[in-house]
Design a protein around this motif. Sequence first.
Motif, PDB file in Angstrom:
ATOM      1  N   ALA A  73       0.862  -1.178   0.000  1.00  0.00           N
ATOM      2  CA  ALA A  73       0.000   0.000   0.000  1.00  0.00           C
ATOM      3  C   ALA A  73       0.900   1.230   0.000  1.00  0.00           C
ATOM      4  O   ALA A  73       2.042   1.173   0.473  1.00  0.00           O
ATOM      5  CB  ALA A  73      -0.904  -0.008   1.224  1.00  0.00           C
ATOM      6  N   PRO A  74       0.431   2.361  -0.524  1.00  0.00           N
ATOM      7  CA  PRO A  74       1.305   3.537  -0.642  1.00  0.00           C
ATOM      8  C   PRO A  74       1.966   3.985   0.664  1.00  0.00           C
ATOM      9  O   PRO A  74       3.114   4.445   0.642  1.00  0.00           O
ATOM     10  CB  PRO A  74       0.352   4.614  -1.175  1.00  0.00           C
ATOM     11  N   ASP A  75       1.267   3.871   1.796  1.00  0.00           N
ATOM     12  CA  ASP A  75       1.858   4.324   3.054  1.00  0.00           C
ATOM     13  C   ASP A  75       2.765   3.280   3.696  1.00  0.00           C
ATOM     14  O   ASP A  75       3.382   3.535   4.734  1.00  0.00           O
ATOM     15  CB  ASP A  75       0.770   4.748   4.049  1.00  0.00           C
ATOM     16  N   GLY A  76       2.861   2.107   3.105  1.00  0.00           N
ATOM     17  CA  GLY A  76       3.753   1.074   3.616  1.00  0.00           C
ATOM     18  C   GLY A  76       3.236   0.315   4.817  1.00  0.00           C
ATOM     19  O   GLY A  76       3.944  -0.528   5.369  1.00  0.00           O
TER      20      GLY A  76
ATOM     21  N   SER B 126      -5.986  -1.546  -6.134  1.00  0.00           N
ATOM     22  CA  SER B 126      -5.929  -0.084  -6.160  1.00  0.00           C
ATOM     23  C   SER B 126      -5.242   0.440  -4.898  1.00  0.00           C
ATOM     24  O   SER B 126      -5.224  -0.232  -3.858  1.00  0.00           O
ATOM     25  CB  SER B 126      -7.332   0.513  -6.270  1.00  0.00           C
ATOM     26  N   ASP B 127      -4.679   1.640  -4.977  1.00  0.00           N
ATOM     27  CA  ASP B 127      -3.946   2.211  -3.850  1.00  0.00           C
ATOM     28  C   ASP B 127      -4.806   2.341  -2.597  1.00  0.00           C
ATOM     29  O   ASP B 127      -4.317   2.184  -1.471  1.00  0.00           O
ATOM     30  CB  ASP B 127      -3.385   3.591  -4.228  1.00  0.00           C
TER      31      ASP B 127
ATOM     32  N   ARG C 275      -3.045   6.659  -9.374  1.00  0.00           N
ATOM     33  CA  ARG C 275      -2.759   6.896  -7.958  1.00  0.00           C
ATOM     34  C   ARG C 275      -3.974   7.406  -7.185  1.00  0.00           C
ATOM     35  O   ARG C 275      -4.052   7.245  -5.965  1.00  0.00           O
ATOM     36  CB  ARG C 275      -1.593   7.884  -7.811  1.00  0.00           C
ATOM     37  N   GLU C 276      -4.917   8.010  -7.870  1.00  0.00           N
ATOM     38  CA  GLU C 276      -6.127   8.490  -7.201  1.00  0.00           C
ATOM     39  C   GLU C 276      -7.212   7.425  -7.147  1.00  0.00           C
ATOM     40  O   GLU C 276      -8.292   7.659  -6.615  1.00  0.00           O
ATOM     41  CB  GLU C 276      -6.644   9.736  -7.921  1.00  0.00           C
ATOM     42  N   SER C 277      -6.939   6.264  -7.716  1.00  0.00           N
ATOM     43  CA  SER C 277      -7.898   5.148  -7.761  1.00  0.00           C
ATOM     44  C   SER C 277      -9.209   5.571  -8.419  1.00  0.00           C
ATOM     45  O   SER C 277     -10.298   5.191  -7.983  1.00  0.00           O
ATOM     46  CB  SER C 277      -8.161   4.611  -6.343  1.00  0.00           C
ATOM     47  N   LYS C 278      -9.075   6.342  -9.492  1.00  0.00           N
ATOM     48  CA  LYS C 278     -10.246   6.759 -10.262  1.00  0.00           C
ATOM     49  C   LYS C 278     -10.412   5.951 -11.542  1.00  0.00           C
ATOM     50  O   LYS C 278     -11.525   5.823 -12.060  1.00  0.00           O
ATOM     51  CB  LYS C 278     -10.146   8.248 -10.612  1.00  0.00           C
TER      52      LYS C 278
ATOM     53  N   SER D 184       2.293   2.016 -16.219  1.00  0.00           N
ATOM     54  CA  SER D 184       2.458   2.200 -14.777  1.00  0.00           C
ATOM     55  C   SER D 184       2.555   3.687 -14.475  1.00  0.00           C
ATOM     56  O   SER D 184       2.664   4.513 -15.385  1.00  0.00           O
ATOM     57  CB  SER D 184       3.706   1.462 -14.265  1.00  0.00           C
ATOM     58  N   PHE D 185       2.531   4.023 -13.174  1.00  0.00           N
ATOM     59  CA  PHE D 185       2.641   5.414 -12.739  1.00  0.00           C
ATOM     60  C   PHE D 185       3.794   5.557 -11.766  1.00  0.00           C
ATOM     61  O   PHE D 185       4.142   4.611 -11.039  1.00  0.00           O
ATOM     62  CB  PHE D 185       1.345   5.874 -12.061  1.00  0.00           C
ATOM     63  N   SER D 186       4.390   6.750 -11.748  1.00  0.00           N
ATOM     64  CA  SER D 186       5.379   7.043 -10.732  1.00  0.00           C
ATOM     65  C   SER D 186       4.697   7.108  -9.368  1.00  0.00           C
ATOM     66  O   SER D 186       3.471   7.125  -9.264  1.00  0.00           O
ATOM     67  CB  SER D 186       6.083   8.371 -11.037  1.00  0.00           C
ATOM     68  N   ARG D 187       5.505   7.147  -8.312  1.00  0.00           N
ATOM     69  CA  ARG D 187       4.945   7.031  -6.965  1.00  0.00           C
ATOM     70  C   ARG D 187       3.921   8.127  -6.666  1.00  0.00           C
ATOM     71  O   ARG D 187       2.892   7.872  -6.038  1.00  0.00           O
ATOM     72  CB  ARG D 187       6.081   7.076  -5.927  1.00  0.00           C
ATOM     73  N   THR D 188       4.168   9.338  -7.124  1.00  0.00           N
ATOM     74  CA  THR D 188       3.240  10.435  -6.852  1.00  0.00           C
ATOM     75  C   THR D 188       2.122  10.523  -7.888  1.00  0.00           C
ATOM     76  O   THR D 188       1.164  11.271  -7.699  1.00  0.00           O
ATOM     77  CB  THR D 188       3.984  11.778  -6.834  1.00  0.00           C
ATOM     78  N   GLY D 189       2.265   9.778  -8.979  1.00  0.00           N
ATOM     79  CA  GLY D 189       1.290   9.853 -10.060  1.00  0.00           C
ATOM     80  C   GLY D 189       1.559  10.957 -11.053  1.00  0.00           C
ATOM     81  O   GLY D 189       0.771  11.171 -11.980  1.00  0.00           O
ATOM     82  N   LYS D 190       2.684  11.668 -10.896  1.00  0.00           N
ATOM     83  CA  LYS D 190       2.990  12.781 -11.796  1.00  0.00           C
ATOM     84  C   LYS D 190       3.252  12.286 -13.211  1.00  0.00           C
ATOM     85  O   LYS D 190       2.921  12.971 -14.185  1.00  0.00           O
ATOM     86  CB  LYS D 190       4.205  13.552 -11.282  1.00  0.00           C
TER      87      LYS D 190
END
Length: 240
Positions: A49-52, A94-95, A142-145, A184-190
């Motif tokens: 999960a993103p927060d580990g 999803s995140d 990253r926003e799980s949309k 795929s997406f980078s960690r921040t979704g940028k």
Amino acid sequence: AYFPTDDRILFTRDQGGNELNHLYVRTPDGQEKDLTPGEKLKAIFAGFAPDGSVFYVQSNKRDQRFFDVYRYDAKTYEPALFYQNDGYFIGPVSDVGKWLALVKVMTTTNTDLYLWNTETKATKHLTAHTGDAQFSPSTFDRESKNLYYTSNDGSEFTRLRRYDLAAGTHEDVEKSNWDVVDASFSRTGKYRVITANEDGRFAVKVTETATGRRLELPSLPSGGVTNVVFAKSDTQLAFY
């Protein structure tokens, strides 16, 4: 994988070459612990999960025919059954932990995409179609949309599409006269990373998600680019 917030490491290993991989944790002092003990089972790491705080593991310990998904507490290593599988191939989670992508394989040239809701426990068929077509989940944003997936339905080439989780609609994201292999997406979704098979050579395209601007990679010798990994800051990337 490294734990996101400390120096513990997760790795897989079999026993004497039996090809039954288990998942282990290694602590900074060199101690190792089997997180998936048992005989005649396989375990596959399926991401943090993103927060580990938790991580996911696929294991067939309940039934050797199917891989269930377990969610592990990152501090106590306590597992909890997340999804009991009855015949799907497991896709990404999803995140936010609400959605799980699933694949139903009918033949080698005909597959279907499903979406499981962890709150309602409902499984939704996303890709009703006629004839043979392949659908494969790549990632959630990253926003799980949105769920991003690849498909060759109605086309000679595999393209990248996305499914809007709220609206229930599909749209093309990237298509051309070559096969999109993964996204795929980078960690921040940028940034969004797309890997494509261009005439037998892997090529990578990196796009700034907010603007759609293509990131220009440095000039390189002839060869294929794969395995793009972003730093946490999104200011650097590494690749083969």
